[in-house]
Design an enzyme around this catalytic site. Structure first.
Site, mmCIF file in Angstrom:
data_model
loop_
_atom_site.group_PDB
_atom_site.id
_atom_site.type_symbol
_atom_site.label_atom_id
_atom_site.label_comp_id
_atom_site.label_asym_id
_atom_site.label_seq_id
_atom_site.Cartn_x
_atom_site.Cartn_y
_atom_site.Cartn_z
ATOM 1 C CG ASP A 24 -8.091 1.332 10.133
ATOM 2 O OD1 ASP A 24 -7.772 2.156 10.981
ATOM 3 O OD2 ASP A 24 -7.763 1.010 9.000
ATOM 4 C CE1 TYR B 23 -5.845 2.842 0.867
ATOM 5 C CE2 TYR B 23 -6.026 4.527 2.556
ATOM 6 C CZ TYR B 23 -5.181 3.901 1.610
ATOM 7 O OH TYR B 23 -4.010 4.592 1.165
ATOM 8 C CE LYS C 229 -6.915 9.354 7.024
ATOM 9 N NZ LYS C 229 -6.781 9.637 5.900
HETATM 10 C C1 PLP Z 1 -9.212 3.502 7.639
HETATM 11 C C2 PLP Z 1 -7.950 3.940 7.421
HETATM 12 N N1 PLP Z 1 -6.986 3.369 7.748
HETATM 13 C C3 PLP Z 1 -5.875 3.536 7.483
HETATM 14 C C4 PLP Z 1 -5.370 4.707 6.583
HETATM 15 C C5 PLP Z 1 -4.017 5.000 6.197
HETATM 16 O O1 PLP Z 1 -3.597 6.132 6.869
HETATM 17 P P1 PLP Z 1 -2.464 7.333 6.424
HETATM 18 O O2 PLP Z 1 -3.056 7.765 5.085
HETATM 19 O O3 PLP Z 1 -2.293 8.195 7.328
HETATM 20 O O4 PLP Z 1 -1.134 6.150 5.914
HETATM 21 C C6 PLP Z 1 -6.586 5.416 6.049
HETATM 22 C C7 PLP Z 1 -6.191 6.521 5.104
HETATM 23 O O5 PLP Z 1 -7.170 7.241 4.660
HETATM 24 C C8 PLP Z 1 -7.769 5.047 6.392
HETATM 25 O O6 PLP Z 1 -9.073 5.586 5.778
#
Ligand code: PLP
Length: 389
Positions: free
Chosen positions: A218, A134, A245
């Site tokens: 990521d 994700y 986060k």
């Molecule tokens: C690995 C990863 N990338 C991107 C995101 C997206 O972040 P946001 O929820 O702050 O848009 C998340 C969200 O859980 C994530 O786990």
């Protein structure tokens, strides 16, 4: 009328975030303090969701709140930069060794910006990413053919099985000179919180270099596991990272980091520069909270929290519970995550709707002991054993 009924009238399905929805309707949070959340019925739970891993110090940490409040009293947002974005970027550079940073308001936006940077830098279109991971809700990173996403988007994204060296080598051989970036989460939560193989990641680094593609990691969730993110444990030098986060101290945030040369398309004076705004990007409240929260989360604190997570995982594992993850991030593997969610909630533990547990520094050993017992009581080991096979 109940709050849930009111919600259903004005919010589709009664919710703003699919990720916090549990049928028939989730309880409403009214108060958070340290490790404890109180809902609208007065029920108290130990928060192992921590707003999907972002509240590294739990709720309302006094130092973080003070920093955010002081910043807010001086103005919550400006049509000018503030020194706080420079300070947070310097802090991130020090933690990671990554030269330059750009801020935004969510992990989703960070990934979008990262993909834009990769395409602008390489002049190529194709993005490679991995099944089950994700990366937020941007068109390019949700399932190909997902409702609402133009079919043409999937033409510019190649989805591969993670840890499959043969598939990777074949894809690079076939498409390598068209690939702008390979985007990887080294321990993808949605895909079960299993780590990428070390050998696989080393090969991925070598292949991306060979074909002139960027390697993008990521770290939106995994940043909390090491001072500069999980990639450090792999001895990896990514070309780009996305974070979010924990770096916002509980406020909306995202960022990308990379070498100056890779991020140069964002330099406004460059001819053909990528234009990227964001009305609230790098707002001083988020920046101040982030600086304080990260300052309180040094390598010693990280190691301590990870050790507690490892101990909890071992305890659950010994009790027959199928649990994945590493350090302060745990993922319960069960056939019916909704049932587990409610079962834990009734026992006083808030987890992610997919069985994710994220520890915070606000938790005491007693909290963690209670979480362990609640999970053991809530989950039938037979079910989880079947699932993990
Ligand atoms: C690995 C990863 N990338 C991107 C995101 C997206 O972040 P946001 O929820 O702050 O848009 C998340 C969200 O859980 C994530 O786990």
């Amino acid at each position: 009328m109940s709050i849930a009924d009111r919600a259903r009238q004005v919010l589709p399905g009664g919710t703003t975030r699919t990720t916090v929805f549990v049928p028939p309707h989730p309880p409403y949070a009214v108060h958070g303090e340290g490790a404890i959340v109180t809902d609208h019925r007065g029920h108290q739970v130990i928060d192992c969701n921590n707003n999907y891993t972002s509240l590294i110090h739990g709720h309302a940490h006094p130092d973080v709140l003070q920093a955010a409040t002081e910043a807010a009293w001086s103005g919550t947002a400006f049509g000018l930069p503030t020194a706080s974005e420079v300070t947070l970027a310097e802090h991130l550079r020090e933690r990671t060794g990554i030269e330059q940073w750009r801020f935004c308001n969510s992990g989703t936006e960070a990934v979008l910006m990262l993909l834009r940077a990769a395409r602008a830098h390489t002049g190529r279109d194709l993005i490679v990413r991995f099944e089950g991971s994700y990366h937020g809700t941007g068109d390019a990173v949700v399932s190909p053919g997902a409702p609402g996403v133009a079919r043409s988007v999937s033409d510019s994204v190649l989805v591969l099985p993670q840890n499959d060296l043969e598939a990777l080598t074949a894809a690079m051989r076939k498409h390598g000179d068209r690939i702008a970036a390979v985007l990887i989460d080294l321990m993808p939560n949605r895909a079960g919180l299993n780590r990428a193989d070390y050998e696989y990641v080393a090969k991925l680094r070598a292949l991306t270099r060979q074909y002139g593609a960027l390697l993008a990691v990521d770290e939106v969730i995994t940043f909390r596991l090491r001072e500069g993110g999980l990639h450090q444990e792999y001895g990896l030098q990514p070309d780009l990272v996305s974070v979010g986060k924990v770096i916002g101290g509980g406020f909306p945030v995202g960022a990308i980091g990379g070498r100056a040369e890779v991020l140069s398309p964002f330099v406004p004076q460059t001819p053909g520069a990528v234009s990227w705004g964001g009305t609230f990007s790098a707002n001083p409240v988020t920046m101040a909270a982030g600086i304080t929260a990260l300052g309180l989360f040094d390598s010693q604190k990280i190691a301590e929290l990870n050790r507690r997570g490892d101990e909890l995982r071992s305890r659950l594992h010994d009790a027959g519970v199928a649990v994945h993850g590493s350090g302060s991030l745990l993922r319960l593997i069960a056939p019916d995550p909704t049932e587990v969610w409610w079962s834990l909630y009734r026992r006083g533990v808030l987890c992610g709707t997919n069985g994710l547990l994220a520890l915070s520094t606000a938790m005491t050993p007693t909290h963690i002991e209670r979480v362990g017992q609640a999970v053991i009581d809530a989950i039938d080991p037979k079910d989880t054993a079947q699932q993990s096979q």
